[in-house]
Design a protein around this motif. Structure first.
Motif, short mmCIF file in Angstrom:
data_model
loop_
_atom_site.label_atom_id
_atom_site.label_comp_id
_atom_site.label_asym_id
_atom_site.label_seq_id
_atom_site.Cartn_x
_atom_site.Cartn_y
_atom_site.Cartn_z
N ALA A 111 0.97 -1.27 0.01
CA ALA A 111 -0.08 0.04 0.07
C ALA A 111 0.94 1.29 0.12
O ALA A 111 1.83 1.40 0.81
N MET A 112 0.56 2.06 -0.85
CA MET A 112 1.36 3.33 -0.81
C MET A 112 0.22 4.55 -0.56
O MET A 112 -0.80 4.58 -1.02
N TYR A 113 0.92 5.54 0.21
CA TYR A 113 0.26 6.72 0.46
C TYR A 113 0.81 7.99 0.34
O TYR A 113 2.01 7.88 0.03
N ASP A 114 0.03 9.25 -0.02
CA ASP A 114 0.70 10.49 -0.36
C ASP A 114 -0.26 11.45 0.41
O ASP A 114 -1.61 11.28 0.13
N ILE A 115 0.03 12.22 1.18
CA ILE A 115 -0.75 13.36 1.96
C ILE A 115 -1.41 14.30 0.81
O ILE A 115 -0.47 14.74 -0.13
N ASP A 116 -2.56 14.46 0.95
CA ASP A 116 -3.26 15.40 -0.05
C ASP A 116 -2.90 16.69 0.19
O ASP A 116 -2.89 17.48 1.19
#
Length: 373
Positions: free
Chosen positions: A242-247
Motif C-alpha cells: 500500500a502506498m500513501y501520499d498526503i493530499d
C-alpha cells in the motif's frame, strides 16, 4: 569542607572526564601522593637513616607539587605532567630511595613494579615505549648493582634496624601497593565497561538512523526494498503493498509553515506505524517526500483493502493542537505482491493506484484488482 565532600567532588570530577587515560591519570596522581606520604612516615618510623627519610619526603613533596601544578594549570591530560612524574620517579627518586633505604630488603621492588605500571599510562607511542625501556634498564640496573656491589647501599642494620623490621616494611609496602593497583585496576575496568556501553549505545543509534527516517521514524527506502526483495517475495504468505501520499501537502507548508508541515508528516506516519503488525512480517517506510509505503500481510484481498482504508480513516480523524479545525487526508493505492514479479514492478503498480486515487477525488484508496487503469 569535610573529607567526604572532598572525596565526592573528586569522584565527580573523575567521572566527568571524557577518556580512560585522563581518569586513571588523576587517580594515579592522588593515590601516589597518599602512598608516598605513608611510605615516608614508615621510613621515618623504622629509623632507616636521615638520607632515606629525607628522600622519602622529597619524593612526596615532588608528587604534591606536580598535583598542585596539574590543578592550577587545569590539566586533565596524561602528557607532560605524567611524563615528568614517571621520568623523575624512575630515573632519580626510586634509585636513590633504593640505595638509601637498604636495597632489595626495603620493599622497593613493589614501588618499582608500580612505577612501571604508571609508565604504561603515559602518552602513547615512542615517548612511552622509550620511557619504559629506560625505566626497566635503570630500575633493573639498581638490583644488578646492588648484587655486584653490596656495600654501595646503606646498611640498615647499622641504624639499629633488624631484619624483622625489613619484613614488616615489605609487608606494609605490599599492602600499600596492592591497594593502589587494586583501585587503579578496578577503575580501569569500570571505565572500560562505561566506554564500551557508550560505544554500544552510539552504534545502536547509528544503526537505527541508517535504517530509519529521522523525522517520521519509519524505515527508509533502502531497507524497504531490501526487505521486499530478500524476504517478502520469497515468502509463501500473502502480502500486499500500500502506498500513501498526503493530499495538498504543499499548501500545508505554504499556509502553515514547514515546521507544522513536519508535524503533519510525523503524525500521519505515526498513524501508519500504529497499524503495522511486526509479528506478521509487516513494515512501513518513508518512500520519499510525503509518500509512505506499507507491506500488509493478509489472507484475502478484502482484508488487505480494509486495513489499508482504515489507515486513511485514522489519518482523516487526526487533530492538531497547533491549528484547531485543521484536517489532513491521504490518498492511497494497494496491490498484491506477486511472487514472480520484480519489486520495482510491484511498487510501480501501487504507485499507479495512488495516482488513480489522486485524480479521482483524493482521500480514497484504490486497489489494483478493482480497476483496469
Amino acid at each position: 569542607m569535610s573529607p567526604k565532600k572532598i572525596l565526592d567532588r573528586f569522584i565527580s570530577h573523575i567521572n566527568k572526564l571524557d577518556s580512560l587515560e585522563k581518569q586513571i591519570f588523576w587517580l594515579t596522581l592522588i593515590i601516589a601522593d597518599i602512598a608516598c606520604l605513608a611510605s615516608a612516615f614508615i621510613t621515618f618510623g623504622e629509623h632507616l637513616g636521615i638520607l632515606a627519610t629525607i628522600f622519602s619526603f622529597v619524593c612526596f613533596g615532588f608528587l604534591a607539587m606536580l598535583t598542585v601544578y596539574a590543578v592550577l594549570m587545569k590539566s586533565d591530560s596524561v602528557t607532560l605532567p605524567h611524563f615528568i612524574l614517571c621520568a623523575s620517579l624512575n630515573f632519580l627518586l626510586l634509585p636513590i630511595l633504593y640505595f638509601t633505604c637498604g636495597g632489595i630488603h626495603c620493599g622497593m621492588m613493589m614501588y618499582f613494579l608500580t612505577a612501571i605500571f604508571l609508565t604504561s599510562l603515559c602518552k602513547k607511542g615512542k615517548p612511552r615505549n622509550t620511557l619504559f625501556i629506560l625505566s626497566t634498564i635503570i630500575l633493573g640496573g639498581c638490583i644488578a648493582v646492588d648484587f655486584a656491589f653490596p656495600d654501595i647501599k646503606v646498611d640498615i642494620t647499622k641504624n639499629g634496624t633488624d631484619f624483622a623490621a625489613t619484613y614488616t616494611d615489605d609487608l606494609i609496602t605490599f599492602i600499600i601497593n596492592a591497594i593502589v593497583i587494586f583501585i587503579l585496576s578496578c577503575r580501569a575496568i569500570n571505565a572500560y565497561d562505561s566506554e564500551r556501553t557508550k560505544s554500544e549505545k552510539l552504534l545502536e543509534k547509528v544503526k537505527y538512523f541508517s535504517n530509519h527516517d529521522d523525522l517520521t521514524g519509519l524505515y527508509n527506502r533502502m531497507v524497504f526494498f531490501t526487505y521486499l526483495e530478500d524476504t517478502i517475495l520469497n515468502d509463501t504468505s500473502e502480502y500486499y503493498i500500500a502506498m500513501y501520499d498526503i493530499d495538498n501537502f504543499k499548501s500545508v507548508n505554504d499556509n502553515y509553515g514547514h515546521q507544522f508541515g513536519d508535524t503533519v508528516l510525523s503524525d500521519v506516519s505515526g498513524a501508519i506505524s500504529d497499524s503495522v503488525r511486526k509479528n506478521e512480517g509487516e513494515i512501513a517506510a518513508r518512500y520519499g517526500g510525503e509518500e509512505s509505503i506499507y507491506i500488509i500481510h493478509a489472507s484475502k484481498k478484502n482484508e488487505a483493502f480494509e486495513r489499508a482504508d482504515n489507515i486513511r480513516k485514522a489519518v482523516e480523524a487526526l487533530s492538531f493542537s497547533e491549528n484547531e479545525g485543521f484536517r489532513v487526508t491521504i490518498s492511497g493505492g494497494i496491490t498484491k505482491c506477486e511472487k514472480n514479479s520484480k519489486s520495482a514492478v510491484i511498487v510501480k503498480k501501487a504507485d499507479d493506484m495512488l495516482y488513480y486515487s489522486k485524480h479521482h477525488g483524493k482521500n480514497r484508496v484504490t486497489a489494483s484488482w478493482n480497476t483496469n487503469s
